[in-house]
Write a protein that holds these residues in place. Structure first.
Motif, PDB file in Angstrom:
ATOM      1  N   ALA A   1       0.832  -1.213   0.000  1.00  0.00           N
ATOM      2  CA  ALA A   1       0.000   0.000   0.000  1.00  0.00           C
ATOM      3  C   ALA A   1       0.860   1.254   0.000  1.00  0.00           C
ATOM      4  CB  ALA A   1      -0.909   0.010   1.234  1.00  0.00           C
ATOM      5  N   ASP A   2       0.321   2.309  -0.576  1.00  0.00           N
ATOM      6  CA  ASP A   2       0.925   3.643  -0.510  1.00  0.00           C
ATOM      7  C   ASP A   2      -0.093   4.571   0.145  1.00  0.00           C
ATOM      8  OD1 ASP A   2       3.251   2.924  -2.138  1.00  0.00           O
ATOM      9  OD2 ASP A   2       1.795   2.745  -3.772  1.00  0.00           O
ATOM     10  N   PRO A   3       0.381   5.694   0.673  1.00  0.00           N
ATOM     11  CA  PRO A   3      -0.598   6.626   1.237  1.00  0.00           C
ATOM     12  C   PRO A   3      -1.434   7.277   0.135  1.00  0.00           C
ATOM     13  CG  PRO A   3       1.612   7.563   1.317  1.00  0.00           C
ATOM     14  CD  PRO A   3       1.767   6.161   0.817  1.00  0.00           C
ATOM     15  N   TRP A   4      -2.643   7.692   0.488  1.00  0.00           N
ATOM     16  CA  TRP A   4      -3.539   8.330  -0.473  1.00  0.00           C
ATOM     17  C   TRP A   4      -3.464   9.857  -0.409  1.00  0.00           C
ATOM     18  CZ3 TRP A   4      -5.318   5.499  -4.220  1.00  0.00           C
ATOM     19  CH2 TRP A   4      -5.478   4.127  -4.013  1.00  0.00           C
ATOM     20  N   GLY A   5      -2.790  10.364   0.625  1.00  0.00           N
ATOM     21  CA  GLY A   5      -2.714  11.814   0.743  1.00  0.00           C
ATOM     22  C   GLY A   5      -3.754  12.371   1.687  1.00  0.00           C
ATOM     23  N   ARG A   6      -4.137  11.609   2.684  1.00  0.00           N
ATOM     24  CA  ARG A   6      -5.112  12.097   3.663  1.00  0.00           C
ATOM     25  C   ARG A   6      -4.764  11.561   5.049  1.00  0.00           C
ATOM     26  NH1 ARG A   6     -10.274   8.903   1.215  1.00  0.00           N
ATOM     27  NH2 ARG A   6      -9.962  10.360  -0.469  1.00  0.00           N
ATOM     28  N   GLU A   7      -3.524  11.070   5.202  1.00  0.00           N
ATOM     29  CA  GLU A   7      -3.136  10.387   6.431  1.00  0.00           C
ATOM     30  C   GLU A   7      -2.555  11.362   7.457  1.00  0.00           C
ATOM     31  OE1 GLU A   7      -2.445   9.511   3.351  1.00  0.00           O
ATOM     32  OE2 GLU A   7      -3.302   7.510   3.087  1.00  0.00           O
ATOM     33  N   ALA A   8      -2.626  10.945   8.716  1.00  0.00           N
ATOM     34  CA  ALA A   8      -2.099  11.778   9.804  1.00  0.00           C
ATOM     35  C   ALA A   8      -0.605  11.517   9.973  1.00  0.00           C
ATOM     36  CB  ALA A   8      -2.840  11.433  11.096  1.00  0.00           C
ATOM     37  N   LEU A   9       0.130  12.583  10.331  1.00  0.00           N
ATOM     38  CA  LEU A   9       1.579  12.479  10.559  1.00  0.00           C
ATOM     39  C   LEU A   9       1.864  12.659  12.042  1.00  0.00           C
ATOM     40  CD1 LEU A   9       2.945  14.613   7.606  1.00  0.00           C
ATOM     41  CD2 LEU A   9       3.525  12.218   8.061  1.00  0.00           C
ATOM     42  N   TYR A  10       2.814  11.876  12.521  1.00  0.00           N
ATOM     43  CA  TYR A  10       3.151  11.908  13.946  1.00  0.00           C
ATOM     44  C   TYR A  10       4.641  12.126  14.157  1.00  0.00           C
ATOM     45  CZ  TYR A  10      -1.468  10.418  15.290  1.00  0.00           C
ATOM     46  OH  TYR A  10      -2.813  10.383  15.514  1.00  0.00           O
ATOM     47  N   ASP A  11       4.940  12.777  15.298  1.00  0.00           N
ATOM     48  CA  ASP A  11       6.304  12.829  15.802  1.00  0.00           C
ATOM     49  C   ASP A  11       6.198  12.215  17.195  1.00  0.00           C
ATOM     50  OD1 ASP A  11       8.894  13.375  16.428  1.00  0.00           O
ATOM     51  OD2 ASP A  11       8.603  15.535  16.740  1.00  0.00           O
ATOM     52  N   GLY A  12       6.571  10.951  17.311  1.00  0.00           N
ATOM     53  CA  GLY A  12       6.301  10.242  18.569  1.00  0.00           C
ATOM     54  C   GLY A  12       4.801  10.155  18.770  1.00  0.00           C
ATOM     55  N   ASP A  13       4.327  10.642  19.932  1.00  0.00           N
ATOM     56  CA  ASP A  13       2.883  10.591  20.202  1.00  0.00           C
ATOM     57  C   ASP A  13       2.153  11.829  19.703  1.00  0.00           C
ATOM     58  OD1 ASP A  13       3.102   8.177  21.386  1.00  0.00           O
ATOM     59  OD2 ASP A  13       3.380   9.002  23.417  1.00  0.00           O
ATOM     60  N   ASP A  14       2.895  12.816  19.229  1.00  0.00           N
ATOM     61  CA  ASP A  14       2.281  14.089  18.826  1.00  0.00           C
ATOM     62  C   ASP A  14       1.810  14.051  17.389  1.00  0.00           C
ATOM     63  OD1 ASP A  14       2.753  15.318  21.125  1.00  0.00           O
ATOM     64  OD2 ASP A  14       4.356  16.655  20.380  1.00  0.00           O
ATOM     65  N   ARG A  15       0.546  14.408  17.167  1.00  0.00           N
ATOM     66  CA  ARG A  15       0.082  14.562  15.782  1.00  0.00           C
ATOM     67  C   ARG A  15       0.597  15.906  15.294  1.00  0.00           C
ATOM     68  NH1 ARG A  15      -4.696  16.433  14.349  1.00  0.00           N
ATOM     69  NH2 ARG A  15      -5.649  15.912  16.336  1.00  0.00           N
ATOM     70  N   VAL A  16       1.423  15.884  14.253  1.00  0.00           N
ATOM     71  CA  VAL A  16       2.126  17.112  13.860  1.00  0.00           C
ATOM     72  C   VAL A  16       1.770  17.589  12.464  1.00  0.00           C
ATOM     73  CG1 VAL A  16       4.102  16.709  15.366  1.00  0.00           C
ATOM     74  CG2 VAL A  16       4.114  15.754  13.051  1.00  0.00           C
ATOM     75  N   GLY A  17       0.887  16.868  11.782  1.00  0.00           N
ATOM     76  CA  GLY A  17       0.530  17.314  10.440  1.00  0.00           C
ATOM     77  C   GLY A  17      -0.277  16.274   9.714  1.00  0.00           C
ATOM     78  N   ARG A  18      -0.417  16.471   8.426  1.00  0.00           N
ATOM     79  CA  ARG A  18      -1.215  15.547   7.615  1.00  0.00           C
ATOM     80  C   ARG A  18      -0.684  15.520   6.193  1.00  0.00           C
ATOM     81  NH1 ARG A  18      -5.623  17.981   4.410  1.00  0.00           N
ATOM     82  NH2 ARG A  18      -5.332  20.218   4.459  1.00  0.00           N
ATOM     83  N   LEU A  19      -0.925  14.397   5.541  1.00  0.00           N
ATOM     84  CA  LEU A  19      -0.540  14.294   4.143  1.00  0.00           C
ATOM     85  C   LEU A  19      -1.626  14.901   3.261  1.00  0.00           C
ATOM     86  CD1 LEU A  19       0.956  10.691   3.869  1.00  0.00           C
ATOM     87  CD2 LEU A  19       2.106  12.852   4.395  1.00  0.00           C
TER      88      LEU A  19
END
Ligand SMILES: Cc1cc2nc3c(=O)[nH]c(=O)nc-3n(C[C@H](O)[C@H](O)[C@H](O)COP(=O)(O)OP(=O)(O)OC[C@H]3O[C@@H](n4cnc5c(N)ncnc54)[C@H](O)[C@@H]3O)c2cc1C
Length: 832
Positions: A755-773
């Protein structure tokens, strides 16, 4: 009755009422809500009141999230209880593919902060033993949503609106709209009861309003006619039935709380408790569109005849899922009009071609969406822009080419698809092909599998030649679909030999005349190119965010050719024309022509692209015609390829040596044949949009609608090289004032091997949600997943290690330097 207001909202359903409420909340103290009958007498009165979070779109998830949070506060504010039952929402999966869908959805939900839990069949059985679970794979559970009483929530918002100074006028119908330069005059007719019908009387008033919003529900087609515009909002029949008391349910409830809303998506139905029995709502096949030419006077708070045969399958499936209901009789039925649009999203935003006229039409989840729709539309009206990008809801995402039959058939299809798997790579079949360019049949014969962009058929990829109609449908997946390996081969062809992409769907405008240069210099943020050159640039919103991306070609001193995204033709045309109208007096005469359907576009790219073109070019010195000296990167030349006159632009969205060939549409078939013949000895391959989308990410080329939109400035998109801060341009001060809230990055991802990402996934730095695709795909150069997205500015550093949530796991991702492939643009500029 008041005859002068700042804003007139037409339509007193959940949506119009929420807009009036939020305009008042945003500080407009002179708002009127007009309703032809009683508040809630449209579709609002018969809605089932479910408030589902679940939605695959980022903007709509925000809208639903706002509504759910607002509705919980209304009682405190107004003293009216809207009957919000926060019972939760259980979405069950019968298949692995459905679980995949939920996992793709869940990571999007995370980007908006929406809570959810996973449940196994055993956990479901344990909590709700009346549900049959042995054929389930699992479920996603939203603990914080549920259902509400639609009329009560509307009345609570109406009370809140009145408390904030909104005037509510009932039994007045808006019948004519006339724009007078800085205000609307809306002719309204007093409606009276006659023999059970609601009919127009002779009494009329004219209301003067600076802004008008229409939220007229099932009357959207009449509204469009009165405004002289086209909209695809047409209702479809939708049914729910109410069953008698279920003794097993009564027993269960003695010691348990209420069931959540139970969604059996694979059985196209939802179920919830209602006074000791159950409600079953269906999204079945065959529900017809209604009121395409208007709502009859006799249809007020009415319903259609129940068609039990149509929902038989869903009824049987419900008995299978909740066996205790088998002997419960049918107590009541509701088969009412539910407004739809071809993509199922509402039409929310400025009306095409009109000033200060706002549409809020086509709501199919209008109870769920009303709160957020009111909030974000009020932001657009009061502040100029909303904090989320409203483009995916904008009424101008449909152009004038769209007809009544198209809207009806597409709306029926959208309705049927509510519970069909929402594959991100899905292309729906209704009304196709409709808009085809001359090369269509040739592409089809080569195995092209098409997607629809603004109605145009555009090859997504080329599958096996004899694959047949169902190939693309069968290729869909939440992981790597059957099309993936074809896209890999196509992407390689461009990197290694040469490929030909059909980019005919691009939006193309010609802007010329004595005022054109000064206008475009003000309208866009980059330096204008010199004659014969091109530039990439952006038109900004009044809030300093990106409204449109343009490739500008300067053909002569005051003659420009603007290329923008194919999906947004009417959206771009409207903004450009309104800006020209506003500025013509200051800058001088400016002519705008939409030449989208006059010019086809092929993009030829790859190391051999020059070799292919040089065999076709007619020139006094063909061997040098395409050299860097005579045809440098980022320049335009009028050339002849065989007998076809071509405006060639040396640019390649794939990041490889290449040209865009803008040609007369009527010569497209000829040009296609010449290119394919000339390309054969060089291994030229036709290439689709999916491979192109991957390749552009290897070059960190931002795309409009994903990285670029109304929620980020070009500086946040990290494109300072295309912003000329030494000049004044529209939105400059606002862009600078915004600062950098988040920054666009490219990431390489060591993700799952299927699988590849679709461009709507959440980004994390450790436990912190830091952005999105915002985009995702596969890189043939790096042999792994690639993506683009937004992260906190301090993390936008090459080498930064992050994680991306895919299929319920965190996978390592690394921020790359901009343009990980050919960072110095050596390949693209190669001489020959
Ligand atoms: C059976 C059924 C079940 C549903 N269940 C749900 C659900 O569970 N959850 C959910 O979110 N949605 C549900 N819906 C959808 C929901 O009902 C609609 O999306 C929502 O009511 C739309 O609200 P609205 O304000 O846009 O339109 P409406 O409620 O139709 O309001 C439009 C109003 O505009 C007025 N009007 C029209 N023209 C004029 C004019 N010229 N001048 C003055 N007034 C005018 C009309 O009289 C009407 O009152 C359901 C729909 C159906 C049919």
């Amino acid at each position: 009755m008041k005859t002068q207001v700042k804003a007139l909202v037409v339509g007193g359903g959940a949506v119009g009422t929420s807009i009036a409420y939020h305009l008042a909340r945003a500080g407009w103290d002179d708002v009127m809500l007009l309703e032809r009958d009683e508040l809630t007498s449209g579709s609002t009165w018969h809605a089932a009141g479910l408030l589902p979070y679940f939605n695959m779109s980022y903007a709509t998830t925000h809208i639903h999230d706002y509504s759910i949070r607002l509705y919980k506060t209304l009682e405190n504010e107004t003293g009216l209880n809207a009957g919000f039952s926060v019972v939760g929402n259980l979405r069950m999966a019968q298949t692995r593919a459905r679980m995949d869908e939920y996992m793709v959805y869940a990571t999007t939900a995370e980007t908006c902060g929406v809570p959810y839990e996973w449940l196994t069949p055993a956990q479901i059985k344990d909590r709700w033993p009346l549900i049959r679970t042995e054929d389930l794979e699992g479920a996603i559970f939203h603990p914080t949503d549920g259902y509400i009483n639609p009329a009560d929530v509307t009345m609570a918002m109406a009370k809140g609106a009145r408390q904030r100074g909104v005037t509510v006028e009932r039994k007045w119908q808006a019948d004519a709209y006339a724009w007078h330069g800085d205000h609307w005059q809306v002719t309204c007719t007093k409606m009276v009861e006659k023999g059970g019908n609601l009919v127009a009387s002779d009494e009329q008033v004219v209301i003067r309003a600076e802004h008008v919003v229409t939220a007229t529900g099932n009357h959207a087609q009449r509204t469009a006619r009165l405004l002289g515009i086209k909209t695809p909002a047409i209702p479809v029949e939708h049914t729910f039935i109410v069953m008698d008391k279920d003794p097993a349910l009564a027993e269960f409830r003695k010691s348990n709380p209420e069931h959540p809303v139970i969604r059996d998506a694979d059985a196209q139905s939802y179920v919830r408790e209602e006074r000791g029995g159950w409600i079953l709502g269906t999204y079945e096949i065959g529900a017809p569109a209604r009121f395409a030419y208007g709502v009859p006077d006799s249809f007020r708070a009415d319903l259609f005849q129940l068609d039990l045969e149509r929902i038989e399958e869903q009824y049987a499936a419900m008995i299978h899922r909740v066996p205790s209901c088998e002997d419960c009789g049918l107590k009541d039925d509701f088969n009412g009009p539910i407004c739809y649009t071809p993509d199922g999203n509402p039409l929310l935003g400025p009306a095409p071609g009109l000033r200060n006229m706002w549409l809020a039409e086509g709501f199919s989840f209008g109870i769920t969406a009303a709160g957020g729709a009111g909030y974000y539309l009020a932001q657009c009206m009061v502040e100029g822009e909303a904090e989320i990008d409203m483009a995916s809801l904008d009424p101008k995402r449909y152009g004038d080419w769209m007809t009544t039959e198209y809207a009806m058939r597409k709306n029926e299809e959208a309705y049927e698809h509510v519970y069909v798997l929402h594959h991100p790579d899905e292309e729906r079949p209704a009304c196709r092909p409709l808009k085809t360019a001359p090369a269509y049949d040739r592409q089809k014969a080569l195995g092209a599998q098409f997607g629809q962009v603004n109605g145009w058929e555009r090859p997504n990829y080329y599958g096996p030649v004899d694959a047949g109609e169902s190939h693309d449908h069968d290729s869909c997946s939440f992981r790597r679909g059957g099309w993936w390996r074809h896209a890999v081969d196509e992407a390689r062809a461009i990197r290694e030999t040469v490929g030909l992409i059909d980019a005919t769907a691009f939006t193309k405008h010609r802007v010329h005349g004595p005022g054109a240069t000064a206008f475009l210099d003000w309208f866009t943020c980059n330096k204008l190119p010199r004659v014969g050159r091109i530039n990439l640039t952006y038109a900004l919103t009044g809030a300093g965010t990106t409204r449109t991306e343009y490739t500008i070609v300067r053909r002569a001193e005051d003659d420009y050719y603007l290329v923008s995204s194919g999906a947004w033709q009417a959206y771009d045309h409207d903004y450009l024309c309104k800006a020209v109208d506003d500025r013509q007096a200051a800058f001088g005469r400016i002519n705008v022509e939409d030449v989208t359907s006059q010019r086809g576009v092929f993009a030829i790219a790859g190391p051999r692209s020059r070799d292919v073109l040089s065999t076709l070019i007619r020139d006094g010195a063909p061997e040098t015609a395409l050299s860097n000296k005579r045809f440098p990167w980022l320049s335009m030349r009028q050339i002849e390829l065989g007998m076809c006159p071509v405006m060639a632009i040396r640019v390649a969205y794939t990041g490889e040596l290449g040209w865009e060939l803008h040609h007369p549409m009527e010569m497209q078939a000829y040009l296609w044949d010449r290119l394919m013949d000339a390309g054969a000895p060089h291994g030229l391959r036709p290439v689709g949009a999916r491979a192109q989308n991957w390749l552009r990410q290897e070059k960190s080329y931002r795309a409009f609608g994903t990285e670029l939109g109304r929620d980020a400035t070009p500086l946040e998109a990290d494109l300072p090289r295309f912003v000329d801060l030494s000049k004044e341009f529209h939105g400059k001060a606002e862009m600078q004032a915004k600062g950098i809230r988040a920054k666009c990055v490219t990431l390489l991802i060591d993700g799952p091997d299927d699988a590849d990402p679709w461009g709507r996934e959440a980004l994390y730095d450790g436990d912190d949600r830091v952005g999105r695709l915002t985009s995702g795909g596969y890189s043939v150069v790096f042999g792994k997943s690639i993506a683009m997205g937004y992260v906190r500015p301090e993390l936008a550093v090459p080498g930064q290690k992050l994680q991306v949530r895919m299929f319920n796991r965190l996978w390592p991702a690394e921020v790359t330097a901009d343009s990980p492939y050919d960072p110095k643009n050596e390949v693209i500029r190669i001489d020959g």
